[in-house]
Design an enzyme around this catalytic site. Structure first.
Site, PDB file in Angstrom:
ATOM      1  N   ASP A  54       0.865  -1.169   0.000  1.00 51.03           N
ATOM      2  CA  ASP A  54       0.000   0.000   0.000  1.00 51.03           C
ATOM      3  C   ASP A  54       0.909   1.229   0.000  1.00 51.03           C
ATOM      4  O   ASP A  54       1.769   1.361   0.877  1.00 51.03           O
ATOM      5  CB  ASP A  54      -0.862  -0.054   1.275  1.00 51.03           C
ATOM      6  CG  ASP A  54      -1.823   1.114   1.383  1.00 51.03           C
ATOM      7  OD1 ASP A  54      -1.646   2.119   0.661  1.00 51.03           O
ATOM      8  OD2 ASP A  54      -2.755   1.009   2.210  1.00 51.03           O
ATOM      9  N   PHE A  74       4.061   4.275 -11.176  1.00 50.49           N
ATOM     10  CA  PHE A  74       2.784   4.269 -11.901  1.00 50.49           C
ATOM     11  C   PHE A  74       1.618   3.959 -10.954  1.00 50.49           C
ATOM     12  O   PHE A  74       0.493   3.784 -11.395  1.00 50.49           O
ATOM     13  CB  PHE A  74       2.822   3.248 -13.054  1.00 50.49           C
ATOM     14  CG  PHE A  74       3.599   3.746 -14.243  1.00 50.49           C
ATOM     15  CD1 PHE A  74       4.991   3.778 -14.232  1.00 50.49           C
ATOM     16  CD2 PHE A  74       2.945   4.220 -15.368  1.00 50.49           C
ATOM     17  CE1 PHE A  74       5.717   4.264 -15.312  1.00 50.49           C
ATOM     18  CE2 PHE A  74       3.651   4.708 -16.460  1.00 50.49           C
ATOM     19  CZ  PHE A  74       5.042   4.730 -16.432  1.00 50.49           C
ATOM     20  N   GLY A  75       1.894   3.902  -9.656  1.00 45.33           N
ATOM     21  CA  GLY A  75       0.849   3.554  -8.697  1.00 45.33           C
ATOM     22  C   GLY A  75      -0.021   4.751  -8.338  1.00 45.33           C
ATOM     23  O   GLY A  75       0.260   5.884  -8.710  1.00 45.33           O
ATOM     24  N   TYR A 142      -7.310  15.034  -9.090  1.00 51.81           N
ATOM     25  CA  TYR A 142      -6.316  14.103  -9.648  1.00 51.81           C
ATOM     26  C   TYR A 142      -5.188  14.880 -10.334  1.00 51.81           C
ATOM     27  O   TYR A 142      -4.002  14.649 -10.077  1.00 51.81           O
ATOM     28  CB  TYR A 142      -7.035  13.166 -10.627  1.00 51.81           C
ATOM     29  CG  TYR A 142      -6.132  12.427 -11.581  1.00 51.81           C
ATOM     30  CD1 TYR A 142      -5.250  11.448 -11.133  1.00 51.81           C
ATOM     31  CD2 TYR A 142      -6.172  12.697 -12.948  1.00 51.81           C
ATOM     32  CE1 TYR A 142      -4.426  10.769 -12.025  1.00 51.81           C
ATOM     33  CE2 TYR A 142      -5.365  12.016 -13.843  1.00 51.81           C
ATOM     34  CZ  TYR A 142      -4.488  11.061 -13.371  1.00 51.81           C
ATOM     35  OH  TYR A 142      -3.680  10.388 -14.247  1.00 51.81           O
TER      36      TYR A 142
HETATM   37  C1  15L Z   1      -5.117  10.268 -17.551  1.00 52.74           C
HETATM   38  O1  15L Z   1      -4.329  10.810 -16.777  1.00 52.74           O
HETATM   39  C2  15L Z   1      -5.782   8.996 -17.173  1.00 52.74           C
HETATM   40  O2  15L Z   1      -4.962   8.162 -16.397  1.00 52.74           O
HETATM   41  C3  15L Z   1      -6.340   8.235 -18.363  1.00 52.74           C
HETATM   42  O3  15L Z   1      -7.281   7.292 -17.901  1.00 52.74           O
HETATM   43  C4  15L Z   1      -6.958   9.170 -19.396  1.00 52.74           C
HETATM   44  O4  15L Z   1      -8.101   9.795 -18.865  1.00 52.74           O
HETATM   45  C5  15L Z   1      -5.952  10.214 -19.806  1.00 52.74           C
HETATM   46  O5  15L Z   1      -5.466  10.912 -18.677  1.00 52.74           O
HETATM   47  C6  15L Z   1      -6.481  11.226 -20.827  1.00 52.74           C
HETATM   48  O6  15L Z   1      -6.414  12.429 -20.574  1.00 52.74           O
HETATM   49  O7  15L Z   1      -6.912  10.793 -21.892  1.00 52.74           O
END
Ligand code: 15L
Length: 280
Positions: A54, A74-75, A142
């Site tokens: 974790d 990449f986690g 995010y």
């Molecule tokens: C990301 O950061 C995501 O991990 C992926 O699932 C996509 O949504 C990608 O961006 C994107 O912008 O297409």
């Protein structure tokens, strides 16, 4: 054991990109330590071992990184999620990754994202492309965690000399699936080559790379790819006929680089700060 024989730690190994990278890097002869909070779903590639960890557990991260030359991180949460879900893996977890790297003298490849800069508008026509030293304009909690991760790399390089490469991944999928990805697509093969080049590079420092294939419709300009000698070889253009008409119809999604992440939970009265305040 020389540095190049020491294992490479891959976090997020059970995710789509992690599984692909585990297979590709093992085929290139790297010895791998794989981790994820979820079990590894495939047969273990040659020269690899897997341990469930974790990212929120700092001690476990220190232990798993022991003896590693590099960490491919990449986690963590990889899509737009509420703040509370992002906090532990992507904020606290990043600190654990960097503390482990500092202790081991390992370099870090951070899988950042275009969502750290997602509220930059898409360039139209011949407008200038966005350079990697642009301002962060996160489009989600995010994306904000990815900007924080890149800044964590800046701090650990300036203060502790921990080398790090921050790859602002566009859209890494087997194939582009909509019109936006004609600009943002990164092929699996280009990502695998990028990771191999990162491991092999004599010096990295603190660097930022746009993680996209050689797409003529790219939004992105200069970056630090020369540091690792990476050149993408694939292009999304071959898929134009298939996906060129696939647009969302949402004006916020279509205006900004981050696409649907910008439109999600969007509550401004107008589509753009510039129109409201005559400011960028
Ligand atoms: C990301 O950061 C995501 O991990 C992926 O699932 C996509 O949504 C990608 O961006 C994107 O912008 O297409």
């Amino acid at each position: 054991m020389t540095a190049s024989q020491k294992p490479v730690l891959l976090t997020g190994a059970s995710g789509n990109l992690g599984r692909m990278l585990a297979a590709e890097l093992s085929a290139r002869g790297h010895s791998l330590v794989l981790t994820d909070i979820k079990p590894f779903p495939d047969p273990l590639p040659e020269g690899a071992r897997f341990t469930t960890v974790d990212l929120g557990d700092g001690l476990a991260m220190m232990r798993i990184a022991e003896g590693c030359q590099a960490i491919l991180h990449f986690g963590g949460v990889s899509v737009d999620r509420p703040f509370e879900e992002v906090l532990d893996p992507n904020i606290r977890g990043l600190y654990h990754v960097y503390e482990a790297a500092r202790r081991e003298g390992a370099r870090v490849l951070f899988a950042s994202s275009n969502h750290s800069i997602g509220f930059h508008e898409r360039p139209s026509g011949n407008a200038a492309k966005l350079d990697a030293d642009c301002a962060f304009r996160p489009d989600s909690f995010y994306g904000l965690s990815k900007a924080y991760g890149e800044l964590m790399g800046r701090l650990y390089w300036d203060k502790h000399g921990v080398e790090n490469l921050n790859v602002r991944i566009g859209s890494c999928f087997p194939e582009p699936v909509d019109a936006r990805m004609l600009s943002t697509w990164l092929s699996f093969a280009d990502l695998a080559r990028l990771c191999a080049d990162f491991i092999a590079a004599p010096k990295v420092g603190h660097a930022v790379i746009w993680g996209a294939s050689d797409n003529p419709a790219t939004y992105w300009g200069t970056d630090h790819r020369d540091r690792i000698g990476w050149q993408p070889q694939d292009s999304a253009e071959a898929f134009r006929e298939q996906v060129g008409g696939k647009v969302s119809g949402n004006p916020v999604t279509e205006r900004y680089q981050g696409g649907a992440y910008c439109a999600s939970d969007y509550s401004r009265a107008g589509p753009s700060p510039r129109e409201t305040f005559a400011l960028d």
